[in-house]
Write a protein that holds these residues in place. Structure first.
Motif, short mmCIF file in Angstrom:
data_model
loop_
_atom_site.label_atom_id
_atom_site.label_comp_id
_atom_site.label_asym_id
_atom_site.label_seq_id
_atom_site.Cartn_x
_atom_site.Cartn_y
_atom_site.Cartn_z
N ALA A 59 0.40 -1.31 -0.05
CA ALA A 59 -0.37 0.24 -0.27
C ALA A 59 0.53 1.06 -0.52
O ALA A 59 0.82 2.05 -0.73
CB ALA A 59 -1.26 -0.10 1.89
N ALA A 60 2.10 1.44 0.85
CA ALA A 60 2.80 2.24 1.12
C ALA A 60 3.32 2.76 -0.51
O ALA A 60 3.91 4.06 -1.14
CB ALA A 60 3.85 2.27 1.80
N ALA A 61 3.84 2.04 -0.85
CA ALA A 61 4.52 1.99 -2.31
C ALA A 61 3.17 2.47 -3.90
O ALA A 61 4.15 3.13 -4.45
CB ALA A 61 5.37 0.40 -2.95
N ALA A 62 2.56 1.35 -3.04
CA ALA A 62 1.49 2.40 -4.53
C ALA A 62 1.08 4.00 -4.33
O ALA A 62 0.77 4.43 -5.12
CB ALA A 62 -0.03 0.87 -4.40
N LYS A 63 0.75 3.96 -3.02
CA LYS A 63 0.33 5.40 -2.53
C LYS A 63 1.45 6.55 -3.06
O LYS A 63 1.55 7.73 -3.99
CB LYS A 63 0.27 5.73 -0.89
CG LYS A 63 -0.81 7.40 -0.50
CD LYS A 63 -0.93 6.90 0.34
CE LYS A 63 -1.60 8.07 0.64
NZ LYS A 63 -1.92 8.56 2.20
N ALA A 93 -5.49 -3.59 -0.44
CA ALA A 93 -4.79 -2.62 0.21
C ALA A 93 -3.60 -1.68 -0.94
O ALA A 93 -4.44 -0.31 -0.45
CB ALA A 93 -3.33 -3.21 1.12
N MET A 94 -3.35 -1.87 -2.11
CA MET A 94 -2.74 -1.39 -2.81
C MET A 94 -4.45 -0.15 -3.46
O MET A 94 -4.11 0.81 -3.67
CB MET A 94 -3.03 -1.48 -4.15
CG MET A 94 -1.33 -2.48 -3.50
SD MET A 94 0.26 -3.20 -4.97
CE MET A 94 -0.94 -4.68 -5.22
N LEU A 95 -5.36 -1.06 -3.85
CA LEU A 95 -6.90 -0.16 -3.64
C LEU A 95 -7.06 0.97 -3.28
O LEU A 95 -7.66 1.61 -3.18
CB LEU A 95 -7.68 -1.00 -4.60
CG LEU A 95 -7.43 -1.94 -5.79
CD1 LEU A 95 -8.60 -3.12 -5.73
CD2 LEU A 95 -7.61 -0.67 -7.29
N ASP A 96 -7.42 0.52 -1.63
CA ASP A 96 -7.37 1.64 -1.04
C ASP A 96 -6.12 2.71 -0.36
O ASP A 96 -6.98 3.76 -0.34
CB ASP A 96 -7.58 0.98 0.03
CG ASP A 96 -8.74 -0.22 1.10
OD1 ASP A 96 -9.68 -0.18 0.41
OD2 ASP A 96 -8.39 -1.02 2.00
N ALA A 97 -4.89 2.38 -0.60
CA ALA A 97 -4.55 3.32 -0.52
C ALA A 97 -4.59 4.28 -1.82
O ALA A 97 -3.97 5.41 -2.05
CB ALA A 97 -2.65 2.33 -0.38
#
Length: 299
Positions: A59-63, A93-97
């Motif tokens: 998630a952090a990397a996606a954001k 997790a990535m979509l939420d970010a």
């Protein structure tokens, strides 16, 4: 534009990474091992150390990125249910970010499970039948496409069999290995089951074009050949490897092919007319049988 890619050092992901770099993109690649990290760094890719088992890190990397291309998957056929659940958690997790950002989220999916107007032929208009964390691949396609209403541009990349001449570790390589071990190149039943296919370089170009052009909620069929009969695949492998070709009964397929039996005995046919028109993509690479004949699966 900086694109975060999971699976950046994998079979498809490495080709996508090269395609993006060649077209002026910056790439951040997920790396689980020192070997993968070194390979990515050599290409000029920024490395994000982590794995699919760490949704918070994903998630952090996606954001932090301008777009995400999610190509990694845990192909654990001994515990495929858990692999699907992990896929669901990673995607969510990535979509939420990314929610509310308007950023693109492209992700690997498949052509299996949907059939169109022509029975047994999957088209871009066909929704995935898999819903929920406990379904095939964690129902990730329907999960992700639902975020089109949450300020994300999700695009499903429906890959068929992706073949190539640069060390393909996938399904055709496995069939070649089985043929060498058994001393015969087999197919199941009458061998009429079709396998949709695409060359790896064509696939990478389609992914870049989908990043640039695909609308939110689009299902991209990264397909060059709608369906290569499994008998023709077995015959091509047999001819190249100098082995006889024969039919294996459905009852004996499990013992002969192992985990591949169900897939090889079912097949998937898919078309890509809508994808080619929408993205301006025309496959130009070699066919699956071309690659077999050229010796891509000799070792």
């Amino acid at each position: 534009m900086n694109v975060f890619i999971t699976g950046a050092s994998g079979w498809i992901g490495s080709a996508v990474t090269d395609e993006l770099l060649a077209n002026g993109y910056a790439v951040t690649g997920l790396a689980r091992s020192d070997e993968s990290a070194a390979a990515l760094e050599k290409k000029g890719v920024e490395v994000h150390r982590g794995s699919l088992d760490d949704p918070a890190s994903l998630a952090a990397a996606a954001k932090a990125a301008d777009a995400v291309i999610h190509l990694a998957f845990n192909h654990d056929f001994d515990n495929f249910a858990a692999a699907g659940q992990g896929e669901h958690d990673a995607v969510k997790a990535m979509l939420d970010a990314l929610e509310g950002s308007g950023k693109a989220f492209l992700f690997a999916s498949g052509t299996a499970g949907a059939s169109g107007a022509v029975p047994g032929t999957a088209t871009e208009d066909d929704p995935s039948p898999f819903h929920g964390r406990d379904s095939m691949r964690g129902g990730a396609e329907n999960l992700a496409l639902g975020y089109a209403e949450k300020g994300v541009r999700p695009v499903a990349l429906r890959f068929p069999i992706v073949h190539g001449r640069d060390g393909d570790p996938g399904f055709v390589a496995y069939l070649a290995q089985v043929a060498r071990e058994r001393g015969v190149s087999g197919y199941i039943g009458d061998g009429a089951h079709p396998w949709a296919a695409v060359d790896r370089t064509d696939a990478a170009r389609a992914v870049r074009l989908a990043l640039e052009k695909a609308p939110a909620g689009f299902r991209a069929h990264v397909v060059a050949e709608a369906g290569v009969p499994t008998r023709e695949i077995a015959e091509a492998l047999g001819e190249r490897l100098g082995l006889p070709t024969r039919s294996v009964s459905p009852e004996d397929a499990g013992a002969h092919f192992g985990w591949m039996a169900m897939m090889f005995g079912t097949g998937t046919r898919a078309t890509s007319e809508i994808t080619q028109r929408t993205l301006g993509w025309t496959p130009t690479g070699p066919t699956m049988l071309d690659d077999i004949a050229a010796g891509a699966y000799d070792v």
